[in-house]
Motif scaffolding. Structure first.
Motif, PDB file in Angstrom:
ATOM      1  N   GLY A 161     -70.178  27.771  42.671  1.00 27.23           N
ATOM      2  CA  GLY A 161     -69.542  27.129  41.470  1.00 27.23           C
ATOM      3  C   GLY A 161     -68.205  27.687  40.986  1.00 27.23           C
ATOM      4  N   ALA A 162     -67.730  27.507  39.995  1.00 30.26           N
ATOM      5  CA  ALA A 162     -66.601  28.004  39.609  1.00 30.26           C
ATOM      6  C   ALA A 162     -66.507  29.374  39.156  1.00 30.26           C
ATOM      7  N   GLY A 163     -67.697  29.952  38.529  1.00 29.98           N
ATOM      8  CA  GLY A 163     -67.779  31.284  38.064  1.00 29.98           C
ATOM      9  C   GLY A 163     -67.051  32.446  39.002  1.00 29.98           C
ATOM     10  N   PRO A 164     -66.821  33.640  38.437  1.00 29.13           N
ATOM     11  CA  PRO A 164     -66.239  34.620  39.061  1.00 29.13           C
ATOM     12  C   PRO A 164     -67.335  35.418  39.940  1.00 29.13           C
ATOM     13  N   LYS A 165     -68.674  35.332  39.676  1.00 26.84           N
ATOM     14  CA  LYS A 165     -69.638  36.340  40.171  1.00 26.84           C
ATOM     15  C   LYS A 165     -70.506  35.723  41.269  1.00 26.84           C
ATOM     16  N   ILE A 166     -70.620  36.427  42.291  1.00 29.49           N
ATOM     17  CA  ILE A 166     -71.578  36.324  43.535  1.00 29.49           C
ATOM     18  C   ILE A 166     -72.574  37.165  43.690  1.00 29.49           C
ATOM     19  N   GLY A 187     -63.230  37.849  50.983  1.00 31.11           N
ATOM     20  CA  GLY A 187     -62.690  36.952  50.236  1.00 31.11           C
ATOM     21  C   GLY A 187     -62.995  35.507  50.354  1.00 31.11           C
ATOM     22  N   ASN A 188     -64.192  35.237  51.057  1.00 29.34           N
ATOM     23  CA  ASN A 188     -64.530  33.853  51.445  1.00 29.34           C
ATOM     24  C   ASN A 188     -65.914  33.489  50.435  1.00 29.34           C
ATOM     25  N   ARG A 189     -65.500  32.465  49.743  1.00 32.88           N
ATOM     26  CA  ARG A 189     -66.770  32.130  48.777  1.00 32.88           C
ATOM     27  C   ARG A 189     -67.849  31.359  49.342  1.00 32.88           C
ATOM     28  N   PRO A 190     -68.927  31.696  49.183  1.00 36.69           N
ATOM     29  CA  PRO A 190     -70.208  30.795  49.809  1.00 36.69           C
ATOM     30  C   PRO A 190     -69.955  29.151  49.728  1.00 36.69           C
ATOM     31  N   ALA A 191     -70.364  28.603  50.732  1.00 37.10           N
ATOM     32  CA  ALA A 191     -70.330  26.987  50.434  1.00 37.10           C
ATOM     33  C   ALA A 191     -71.200  26.586  49.291  1.00 37.10           C
ATOM     34  N   GLY A 192     -70.658  25.727  48.538  1.00 31.62           N
ATOM     35  CA  GLY A 192     -71.319  25.017  47.377  1.00 31.62           C
ATOM     36  C   GLY A 192     -71.227  26.047  46.269  1.00 31.62           C
ATOM     37  N   LEU A 220     -71.401  32.548  34.671  1.00 28.25           N
ATOM     38  CA  LEU A 220     -70.458  33.350  35.249  1.00 28.25           C
ATOM     39  C   LEU A 220     -70.728  33.298  36.942  1.00 28.25           C
ATOM     40  N   VAL A 221     -72.270  32.983  37.150  1.00 24.21           N
ATOM     41  CA  VAL A 221     -72.619  33.241  38.547  1.00 24.21           C
ATOM     42  C   VAL A 221     -72.416  32.077  39.356  1.00 24.21           C
ATOM     43  N   ALA A 222     -71.438  32.153  40.219  1.00 25.62           N
ATOM     44  CA  ALA A 222     -71.104  30.952  41.112  1.00 25.62           C
ATOM     45  C   ALA A 222     -72.075  30.731  42.131  1.00 25.62           C
TER      46      ALA A 222
END
Length: 336
Positions: free
Chosen positions: A325-330, A318-323, A302-304
């Motif tokens: 993964g597909a999981g929902p958790k940061i 709302g910005n996902r870190p570069a690289g 779950l950890v992206a």
């Protein structure tokens, strides 16, 4: 001594500040935080939408972070030194301990409860170090790494939701929502032999976890749902859950929408439905630790991404870190 910590200074405003390192007071420990999670509650505190900011329970500036794992590095008066060097996590809900609710095992709804990193008075774990009451610690097994440890708090919420559904192995559960809590509930239910179905919008990741019975609203089959767990933030979903669930069974609400949900109580009464609300992980934390330690539930996928404190404001916006993964958790490593 100073350390770095994330501080919300106003709606949509966050900065990493240098603040004094905590000191372990009586009954407390100091934890070096290894991992901390970013969740929907943190987003609401950041944006200013969180109800606590409007009813006075929370105010800016605020130090967030309530999903965490780390190592105890100091103990205060009255705390055994056996805690030193232990990897731990802890309960978000810190109660008075003496009222009727606390004495009856309902400390998570204590009227004087404080919530770590959420309500005023308890600085959170999105920081290099954390002062925390030892009575609310949960020791983690030596073999459990900090990434999994930081997922114990959301796992405890999911454990409570699955338990509240009151299903036997082979019965059918529909989980509404494919975020962190929904997926953890699905993983936990599957580990108990329950037939799990998911309803959501972005289903490729859920299917990659082996949940082939993942549906959109348009493709949802007309099956008999022995229980429905709503883990969404949509105001329409509680009503849909009551509509879908089998008569005489249970709807479990763990998601919260930003606006009130509309549920027709006639549907609840005429279908003899039990509706259960879940607040917090407290009673599910030990079970989450056990499920992870046994290998029956593995939440790592779950950890992206794991990022640093300086990137958290962007994640909350709302910005996902570069690289990622597909999981929902940061997750956050505050030492970066």
């Amino acid at each position: 001594m100073i350390m770095r910590a994330l501080v919300f200074t106003g709606p949509g405003e966050a900065e990493v500040r240098e603040v004094p390192e905590p000191v372990a007071g009586a009954g407390q420990v100091v934890v070096d935080v290894e991992r901390a999670g970013v969740c929907g509650t943190d987003v609401e505190l950041f944006t200013g939408e969180m109800s606590y900011l409007h009813n006075g329970r929370s105010s800016y500036p605020l130090r967030p972070g309530h999903e965490w794992a780390g190592v105890v590095t100091a103990t205060g008066a009255g705390v055994g030194e056996s805690w030193l060097g232990r990897r731990v996590t802890g309960d978000t809900m810190i109660a008075c301990g003496g009222c009727r609710r606390c004495r009856s095992g309902r400390h998570h709804v204590c009227a004087r409860m404080r919530e770590l990193g959420i309500a005023d008075g308890l600085p959170g774990a999105l920081a290099e170090k954390l002062a925390f009451p030892a009575a609310y610690l949960h020791a983690l097994p030596d073999e459990m790494d900090a990434t999994v440890g930081a997922l114990v708090e959301p796992g405890g919420n999911a454990q409570r939701a699955v338990a509240a559904a009151a299903l036997e192995p082979g019965e059918r559960l529909l989980v509404l929502g494919t975020g962190t809590i929904g997926l953890l509930a699905a993983l936990i239910a599957r580990s108990r032999g329950i037939e799990v179905h998911l309803l959501g919008q972005h289903l490729d990741f859920a299917r990659s976890l082996g949940f082939d019975r993942s549906w959109t609203r348009e493709t949802l089959p007309g099956l008999e749902w022995d229980a429905v767990v709503d883990a969404t933030n949509s105001p329409a979903m509680p009503g849909l859950a009551v509509e879908l669930v089998e008569p005489g069974r249970r709807v479990v609400c763990i998601g919260l929408s930003g606006t009130p949900s509309t549920v027709d109580s006639r549907d609840i009464v005429l279908k003899d439905v039990t509706a259960v609300g879940i607040l917090g992980a407290s009673a599910g934390l030990a079970d989450a630790v056990s499920a992870y330690a046994s290998g029956n539930v593995n939440p790592q996928a779950l950890v992206a991404a794991v990022t640093g404190l300086d990137e958290v404001a962007g994640v909350l916006a709302g910005n996902r870190p570069a690289g990622a993964g597909a999981g929902p958790k940061i997750l956050v490593d505050p030492r970066r």
